[in-house]
Design a protein around this motif. Structure first.
Motif, PDB file in Angstrom:
ATOM      1  N   GLU A 181      13.093   9.289  -1.792  1.00  0.00           N
ATOM      2  CA  GLU A 181      12.324   8.462  -2.723  1.00  0.00           C
ATOM      3  C   GLU A 181      10.840   8.333  -2.406  1.00  0.00           C
ATOM      4  OE1 GLU A 181      14.243   4.666  -3.200  1.00  0.00           O
ATOM      5  OE2 GLU A 181      16.172   5.650  -2.877  1.00  0.00           O
ATOM      6  N   PRO A 182      10.079   9.382  -2.607  1.00  0.00           N
ATOM      7  CA  PRO A 182       8.636   9.233  -2.387  1.00  0.00           C
ATOM      8  C   PRO A 182       8.038   8.235  -3.371  1.00  0.00           C
ATOM      9  CG  PRO A 182       9.159  11.427  -3.225  1.00  0.00           C
ATOM     10  CD  PRO A 182      10.455  10.717  -3.067  1.00  0.00           C
ATOM     11  N   PRO A 183       6.997   7.527  -2.949  1.00  0.00           N
ATOM     12  CA  PRO A 183       6.394   6.516  -3.824  1.00  0.00           C
ATOM     13  C   PRO A 183       5.554   7.174  -4.921  1.00  0.00           C
ATOM     14  CG  PRO A 183       5.108   6.785  -1.852  1.00  0.00           C
ATOM     15  CD  PRO A 183       6.292   7.684  -1.691  1.00  0.00           C
ATOM     16  N   ARG A 184       5.173   6.413  -5.943  1.00  0.00           N
ATOM     17  CA  ARG A 184       4.253   6.908  -6.969  1.00  0.00           C
ATOM     18  C   ARG A 184       2.812   6.742  -6.526  1.00  0.00           C
ATOM     19  NH1 ARG A 184       5.307   8.054 -12.094  1.00  0.00           N
ATOM     20  NH2 ARG A 184       3.265   8.986 -11.819  1.00  0.00           N
ATOM     21  N   ARG A 185       2.616   5.757  -5.664  1.00  0.00           N
ATOM     22  CA  ARG A 185       1.246   5.438  -5.272  1.00  0.00           C
ATOM     23  C   ARG A 185       1.264   4.831  -3.869  1.00  0.00           C
ATOM     24  NH1 ARG A 185      -3.245   5.112  -8.240  1.00  0.00           N
ATOM     25  NH2 ARG A 185      -4.887   3.905  -7.253  1.00  0.00           N
ATOM     26  N   VAL A 186       0.312   5.234  -3.027  1.00  0.00           N
ATOM     27  CA  VAL A 186       0.168   4.599  -1.715  1.00  0.00           C
ATOM     28  C   VAL A 186      -1.250   4.028  -1.667  1.00  0.00           C
ATOM     29  CG1 VAL A 186       0.106   4.969   0.791  1.00  0.00           C
ATOM     30  CG2 VAL A 186       1.804   6.179  -0.603  1.00  0.00           C
ATOM     31  N   GLU A 187      -1.353   2.746  -1.397  1.00  0.00           N
ATOM     32  CA  GLU A 187      -2.654   2.062  -1.427  1.00  0.00           C
ATOM     33  C   GLU A 187      -2.842   1.367  -0.078  1.00  0.00           C
ATOM     34  OE1 GLU A 187      -4.424   1.993  -4.486  1.00  0.00           O
ATOM     35  OE2 GLU A 187      -6.057   0.699  -3.764  1.00  0.00           O
ATOM     36  N   LEU A 188      -3.753   1.888   0.738  1.00  0.00           N
ATOM     37  CA  LEU A 188      -4.011   1.315   2.061  1.00  0.00           C
ATOM     38  C   LEU A 188      -5.519   1.105   2.198  1.00  0.00           C
ATOM     39  CD1 LEU A 188      -1.601   3.707   4.023  1.00  0.00           C
ATOM     40  CD2 LEU A 188      -1.236   1.269   3.637  1.00  0.00           C
ATOM     41  N   THR A 189      -6.049   0.268   1.337  1.00  0.00           N
ATOM     42  CA  THR A 189      -7.498   0.100   1.290  1.00  0.00           C
ATOM     43  C   THR A 189      -7.977  -1.171   1.985  1.00  0.00           C
ATOM     44  OG1 THR A 189      -7.162  -0.785  -0.911  1.00  0.00           O
ATOM     45  CG2 THR A 189      -7.922   1.485  -0.776  1.00  0.00           C
ATOM     46  N   ALA A 190      -7.039  -2.027   2.382  1.00  0.00           N
ATOM     47  CA  ALA A 190      -7.425  -3.252   3.125  1.00  0.00           C
ATOM     48  C   ALA A 190      -6.359  -3.511   4.175  1.00  0.00           C
ATOM     49  CB  ALA A 190      -7.513  -4.437   2.165  1.00  0.00           C
ATOM     50  N   PHE A 252      -1.423  -5.511  11.289  1.00  0.00           N
ATOM     51  CA  PHE A 252      -2.155  -6.290  10.292  1.00  0.00           C
ATOM     52  C   PHE A 252      -1.195  -6.613   9.148  1.00  0.00           C
ATOM     53  CE2 PHE A 252      -5.130  -3.713  12.627  1.00  0.00           C
ATOM     54  CZ  PHE A 252      -6.145  -4.607  12.932  1.00  0.00           C
ATOM     55  N   GLU A 253      -1.692  -7.450   8.259  1.00  0.00           N
ATOM     56  CA  GLU A 253      -0.883  -7.818   7.097  1.00  0.00           C
ATOM     57  C   GLU A 253      -0.386  -6.563   6.347  1.00  0.00           C
ATOM     58  OE1 GLU A 253      -3.357 -10.455   4.922  1.00  0.00           O
ATOM     59  OE2 GLU A 253      -1.898 -10.741   3.310  1.00  0.00           O
ATOM     60  N   HIS A 254      -1.273  -5.568   6.161  1.00  0.00           N
ATOM     61  CA  HIS A 254      -0.901  -4.405   5.344  1.00  0.00           C
ATOM     62  C   HIS A 254      -0.802  -3.087   6.116  1.00  0.00           C
ATOM     63  CE1 HIS A 254      -1.614  -7.095   2.084  1.00  0.00           C
ATOM     64  NE2 HIS A 254      -2.912  -7.169   2.320  1.00  0.00           N
ATOM     65  N   THR A 255      -1.422  -2.997   7.292  1.00  0.00           N
ATOM     66  CA  THR A 255      -1.449  -1.710   8.002  1.00  0.00           C
ATOM     67  C   THR A 255      -1.233  -1.901   9.505  1.00  0.00           C
ATOM     68  OG1 THR A 255      -3.844  -1.772   8.362  1.00  0.00           O
ATOM     69  CG2 THR A 255      -3.087  -0.705   6.333  1.00  0.00           C
ATOM     70  N   ILE A 256      -1.140  -0.761  10.202  1.00  0.00           N
ATOM     71  CA  ILE A 256      -0.979  -0.756  11.661  1.00  0.00           C
ATOM     72  C   ILE A 256      -2.032   0.200  12.229  1.00  0.00           C
ATOM     73  CG2 ILE A 256       0.590  -0.128  13.556  1.00  0.00           C
ATOM     74  CD1 ILE A 256       2.923  -0.538  11.697  1.00  0.00           C
ATOM     75  N   GLY A 316       1.969  11.822  -6.933  1.00  0.00           N
ATOM     76  CA  GLY A 316       1.438  10.468  -6.755  1.00  0.00           C
ATOM     77  C   GLY A 316       0.053  10.499  -6.126  1.00  0.00           C
ATOM     78  N   THR A 317      -0.614   9.365  -6.184  1.00  0.00           N
ATOM     79  CA  THR A 317      -1.980   9.244  -5.665  1.00  0.00           C
ATOM     80  C   THR A 317      -1.996   8.322  -4.444  1.00  0.00           C
ATOM     81  OG1 THR A 317      -2.953   9.664  -7.815  1.00  0.00           O
ATOM     82  CG2 THR A 317      -4.306   8.416  -6.283  1.00  0.00           C
ATOM     83  N   THR A 318      -2.828   8.684  -3.457  1.00  0.00           N
ATOM     84  CA  THR A 318      -3.006   7.844  -2.267  1.00  0.00           C
ATOM     85  C   THR A 318      -4.462   7.430  -2.180  1.00  0.00           C
ATOM     86  OG1 THR A 318      -1.279   9.067  -1.091  1.00  0.00           O
ATOM     87  CG2 THR A 318      -2.812   7.802   0.263  1.00  0.00           C
ATOM     88  N   ARG A 319      -4.705   6.160  -1.900  1.00  0.00           N
ATOM     89  CA  ARG A 319      -6.074   5.680  -1.645  1.00  0.00           C
ATOM     90  C   ARG A 319      -6.048   4.921  -0.331  1.00  0.00           C
ATOM     91  NH1 ARG A 319      -8.315   2.048  -4.654  1.00  0.00           N
ATOM     92  NH2 ARG A 319     -10.415   2.831  -4.646  1.00  0.00           N
ATOM     93  N   ALA A 348     -18.448   5.924  -2.308  1.00  0.00           N
ATOM     94  CA  ALA A 348     -19.626   5.495  -1.559  1.00  0.00           C
ATOM     95  C   ALA A 348     -19.247   4.537  -0.419  1.00  0.00           C
ATOM     96  CB  ALA A 348     -20.614   4.830  -2.501  1.00  0.00           C
ATOM     97  N   ASP A 349     -18.200   3.733  -0.602  1.00  0.00           N
ATOM     98  CA  ASP A 349     -17.819   2.783   0.465  1.00  0.00           C
ATOM     99  C   ASP A 349     -16.870   3.401   1.501  1.00  0.00           C
ATOM    100  OD1 ASP A 349     -15.380   2.956  -0.744  1.00  0.00           O
ATOM    101  OD2 ASP A 349     -15.100   0.796  -1.033  1.00  0.00           O
ATOM    102  N   GLY A 350     -16.598   4.708   1.375  1.00  0.00           N
ATOM    103  CA  GLY A 350     -15.755   5.388   2.364  1.00  0.00           C
ATOM    104  C   GLY A 350     -14.279   5.388   2.022  1.00  0.00           C
ATOM    105  N   THR A 351     -13.902   4.898   0.840  1.00  0.00           N
ATOM    106  CA  THR A 351     -12.496   4.958   0.437  1.00  0.00           C
ATOM    107  C   THR A 351     -12.149   6.396   0.054  1.00  0.00           C
ATOM    108  OG1 THR A 351     -12.583   2.712  -0.409  1.00  0.00           O
ATOM    109  CG2 THR A 351     -10.762   4.079  -1.186  1.00  0.00           C
ATOM    110  N   VAL A 352     -11.040   6.878   0.605  1.00  0.00           N
ATOM    111  CA  VAL A 352     -10.599   8.250   0.350  1.00  0.00           C
ATOM    112  C   VAL A 352      -9.507   8.218  -0.715  1.00  0.00           C
ATOM    113  CG1 VAL A 352      -9.567  10.319   1.393  1.00  0.00           C
ATOM    114  CG2 VAL A 352     -11.083   8.850   2.753  1.00  0.00           C
ATOM    115  N   GLU A 353      -9.609   9.127  -1.663  1.00  0.00           N
ATOM    116  CA  GLU A 353      -8.554   9.235  -2.678  1.00  0.00           C
ATOM    117  C   GLU A 353      -8.008  10.662  -2.667  1.00  0.00           C
ATOM    118  OE1 GLU A 353      -8.412   7.431  -6.850  1.00  0.00           O
ATOM    119  OE2 GLU A 353      -8.806   9.558  -7.227  1.00  0.00           O
TER     120      GLU A 353
END
Ligand SMILES: Nc1ncnc2c1ncn2[C@@H]1O[C@H](COP(=O)(O)OP(=O)(O)OP(=O)(O)O)[C@@H](O)[C@H]1O
Length: 371
Positions: A181-190, A252-256, A316-319, A348-353
């Motif tokens: 079950e791969p996800p549709r979207r992975v969001e690790l921006t904060a 962290f709340e959302h990441t390691i 899916g898209t990862t950010r 510009a803020d360094g977020t990778v997509e």
């Protein structure tokens, strides 16, 4: 099928581009096994001293051949050119040696994705497990493994023996599951709020007091910077090699995020503990959600997701926001775009997509490093 996938010609790779290190070869092998496309690498590791392929890189080529029955040409120590033609990856159990103090975590990262995509199996890898300029076993298990899980990639890892420079002679075993079950979207921006800092301090074949000195120094250096942590000191089983390691795992709340410092001869135990603490402190000063190493390592599963290569799910898209946009990251991004119909771009803020490449679309946008 897109143009990037339809092309039967070998992918031509200039190994001197960008970072110009061994990662170009390892990721090319992973992608070649997954896509079935052959590649021709020239100027391999041109930016390293000594340049050309080293034994640990050849171990990855041999591993890729073992998994797939593929063939290579030019795989010799010192070679600057290599051709690789993959076969179909066979799920199953493999025992592979990296040789003297080559990195088993890097070999694992090379072979894990093809094996998972092909249906899983096990990898028993022998060589170094805690070496400079590579993920330590503890980083692999504590940081990289949970990240892979976010992409539907599951595994069980077990350290049998630690292997330190120069003798190596470590071993770990990985049970690799088929992709689920791969996800549709992975969001690790904060990263969110800091929940916990665990200091792991380890000695292999050396007095236990060194582990206590490392962790005391790490805890004190963190406290000076206003971070509270808890420590555990442990011996690591080894065979021929000896060494020490401090590994900080920040939840962290959302990441390691994870930070490894290795002991070395003539370097006080206290300095090793402080080094790990300083890496974490630097990370805390950045807004990054992921440490700089995960920032380049996450690109491969993100690209597989964007190319629809992680099972039947739609692309899916990862950010994500890395601590820094390193040259490893940008070099890796360009390589992925050569094999897969994906686009890697940096805001510009360094977020990778990492996203599916739109039909007729060009490759990524701004990809300059910050350093
Ligand atoms: N302290 C660390 N923790 C986690 N990962 C690390 C650490 N140091 C390096 N890495 C990762 O190890 C990989 C090393 O890639 P690189 O191209 O330098 O490979 P290499 O084969 O070691 O290079 P070289 O060409 O110098 O032999 C990168 O993915 C990098 O993020």
């Amino acid at each position: 099928m897109t143009d990037a996938e339809r092309d039967d010609a070998p992918v031509e790779l200039d190994g001197s581009e960008g970072e110009g290190g061994g990662q170009i070869l390892r990721s090319a092998l992973s992608l070649s096994l997954i896509t079935g496309r052959s590649f021709h690498l020239y100027r391999a590791r041109a930016n390293r001293q000594p340049s050309g392929l080293r034994p640990q890189h050849l171990a990855c080529v041999r591993g890729a051949e073992a998994l797939s029955g593929g063939r290579s040409e030019g795989a010799e120590v010192g070679a600057s050119e290599l051709r690789f033609e993959p076969g179909p990856v066979r799920p199953g159990d493999y025992v592979l040696e990296v040789g003297t103090a080559g990195s088993t975590p890097l070999l694992y990262q090379c072979l894990f994705y093809p094996l998972a995509v092909a249906g899983g199996g096990s990898l028993t890898l022998r060589g170094g497990t805690h070496l400079p300029h590579s993920p330590s076993y503890h980083y692999l298990a504590g940081v990289w493994q949970p990240m892979a899980r976010a992409f539907g990639l599951h595994m069980t890892l077990r350290l049998v023996h630690a292997g330190f420079y120069p003798e190596g002679a470590g071993e770990f075993v990985a049970e690799v599951e088929p992709v689920r079950e791969p996800p549709r979207r992975v969001e690790l921006t904060a990263r969110g709020t800091l929940r916990d800092i665990a200091v792991g301090s380890f000695v292999g074949g050396l007095p236990f007091g060194i582990a206590e000195r490392q962790s005391n120094a790490a805890v004190a250096a963190l406290r000076e910077r206003g971070f509270y942590s808890h420590a555990a000191n442990r011996p690591l089983p080894t065979t021929r090699s000896v060494g020490t390691v401090t590994f900080l795992l920040a939840q962290f709340e959302h990441t390691i995020a994870g930070f490894t410092a290795l002991g070395r001869r003539g370097h006080p135990a206290e300095a090793v503990g402080r080094e790990a603490a300083e890496s974490l402190a630097r990370f805390m000063e950045s807004p990054g959600a992921l440490d700089e190493h995960l920032g380049d390592q996450i690109l491969l599963p993100a690209a597989l997701l964007a190319a629809g290569r992680l099972g039947p799910a739609a692309p899916g898209t990862t950010r994500y926001l890395p601590e820094r946009v390193t040259e490893h990251l940008t070099t890796h991004a360009r390589l992925l775009e050569r094999f897969l119909p994906v686009r890697v771009s940096v805001d510009a803020d360094g977020t990778v997509e990492v996203a599916p490449r739109p039909p007729g679309g060009s490759t990524g946008g701004r990809l300059a490093t910050d350093g």
